[in-house]
Design a protein around this motif. Structure first.
Motif, PDB file in Angstrom:
ATOM      1  N   GLY A   1      60.191  -9.058 -58.382  1.00 47.82           N
ATOM      2  CA  GLY A   1      60.759  -8.502 -59.595  1.00 47.82           C
ATOM      3  C   GLY A   1      60.748  -6.988 -59.556  1.00 47.82           C
ATOM      4  N   GLY A   2      61.884  -6.372 -59.888  1.00 50.87           N
ATOM      5  CA  GLY A   2      61.968  -4.921 -59.911  1.00 50.87           C
ATOM      6  C   GLY A   2      62.093  -4.266 -58.556  1.00 50.87           C
ATOM      7  N   LEU A   3      62.346  -5.032 -57.508  1.00 47.59           N
ATOM      8  CA  LEU A   3      62.488  -4.453 -56.172  1.00 47.59           C
ATOM      9  C   LEU A   3      63.733  -3.581 -56.123  1.00 47.59           C
ATOM     10  N   LYS A   4      63.548  -2.269 -55.838  1.00 43.48           N
ATOM     11  CA  LYS A   4      64.673  -1.337 -55.742  1.00 43.48           C
ATOM     12  C   LYS A   4      65.227  -1.282 -54.330  1.00 43.48           C
ATOM     13  N   CYS A   5      64.343  -1.126 -53.367  1.00 45.38           N
ATOM     14  CA  CYS A   5      64.801  -1.056 -51.976  1.00 45.38           C
ATOM     15  C   CYS A   5      63.660  -1.410 -51.041  1.00 45.38           C
TER      16      CYS A   5
END
Length: 341
Positions: A9-13
């Motif tokens: 969850g919330g992984l940007k890169c």
């Protein structure tokens, strides 16, 4: 992806090199902002692969400030030192302080007879900013260590899932590149005829190559018999020589292929590392276009490195099987069997 669970969850890169995996997060309930995984180098050896998992040396997680907690209770950095059997916590800074509180925990050794872990007060080394802070009680140390062990286990599982996701994406991309075909309009008869002839030619070539390979596999002794003049009578000494020469030839080819893939892997890795060092030295003066070119280069280089690593692991896994298979065929070959068994 529908398979991404709460851990992502919330992984940007996500950035990955042969020695480091970095994940950036945002807007997570647990305030996790970044995770950095450092790997140890694999020991190079020729033989069956022990799996695709890279040995983890250290995992560090970075957390944003949770204002609902006191700074001394709010974790800023959590580090699992897997090789050193330690766990390290650094808390957030208190107001008007320049130093944070820290705690280093030793992993307990499990009692083999009772199946329990032994926890003692000397298994934690702490630096407390507040001088009047009391030393933690044994039960608190026990609960903290058990909680950290659980978090480490889940963290390693998450890292392994990230690695697998990267491998799946790369495998999917490889398959897409292999199967990509440009569509031709049904009204473009000239190009359709040309494409059809080209496909037919490629299919004929593929069948010819398969036939040649099958022929060579059917009589793997042919080149070695020709080398010694196709003797009319077989002897035990000659049969042993043919067996040894045939197996040595296969082993040499397998080793050469492994060295070739390894060489390419090391070359690509060195070039990527050189480029990353160059970027660190020049990033402040680079134009936007140069930065985009750098990112594009790194993406392509990491893709090549992953493919080469997969090929090398696959080769190491199959090489012993190929050797054993050929040895079995030689032992049961009608021309050699009575002299070798």
């Amino acid at each position: 992806s529908s398979g991404i669970n709460a851990e992502y969850g919330g992984l940007k890169c996500r950035e990955e090199t042969p020695t480091v995996l970095t994940e950036h997060y945002k807007d997570r309930d647990d305030f996790l902002e970044k995770r950095i995984v450092n790997y140890t180098k694999r020991v190079k050896k020729f033989g069956p692969a022990e799996g695709n998992e890279k040995p983890i040396n250290q995992i560090t997680e970075y957390y944003a400030r949770d204002t609902s907690l006191a700074a001394d209770d709010d974790i800023a950095e959590l580090t699992f030192l897997l090789n050193e059997e330690k766990m390290f916590i650094k808390h957030h800074l208190q107001d008007e302080r320049i130093i944070s509180s820290t705690h280093e925990y030793l992993k307990p050794v499990q009692n083999e007879d009772k199946g329990q872990v032994q926890i003692t007060t000397d298994m934690v080394t702490s630096f407390q900013v507040e001088r009047q802070a009391k030393s933690p009680k044994l039960i608190h140390i026990y609960n903290t260590i058990m909680n950290l062990l659980s978090r480490e286990e889940k963290c390693v599982e998450t890292v392994r899932a990230s690695e697998q996701e990267v491998r799946d994406i790369l495998e999917c991309r490889t398959q897409e590149e292999l199967t990509t075909e440009l569509s031709v309009s049904i009204y473009d008869t000239a190009r359709n005829d040309t494409a059809k002839k080209r496909r037919e030619e490629l299919e004929r070539k593929r069948k010819d190559d398969e036939a040649r390979r099958e022929e060579m596999e059917l009589d793997y002794l042919a080149p070695f018999l020709a080398r010694i003049g196709d003797p009319s009578k077989m002897t035990a000494e000659l049969a042993q020589q043919l067996r040894d020469d045939c197996l040595k030839d296969l082993k040499d080819r397998l080793v050469d292929m492994a060295n070739l893939i390894q060489g390419r892997f090391e070359k690509e890795t060195q070039q990527l590392q050189w480029k990353q060092n160059w970027y660190q030295q020049n990033q402040t003066t680079m134009t936007k276009e140069e930065e985009e070119q750098y990112v594009s280069y790194c993406s392509e280089a990491m893709f090549k490195i992953h493919i080469l690593e997969e090929r090398l692991n696959r080769h190491k896994e199959l090489a012993p099987q190929k050797y054993v298979s050929l040895e079995s065929k030689l032992m049961s070959d009608s021309r050699l069997a009575e002299f070798l068994n």
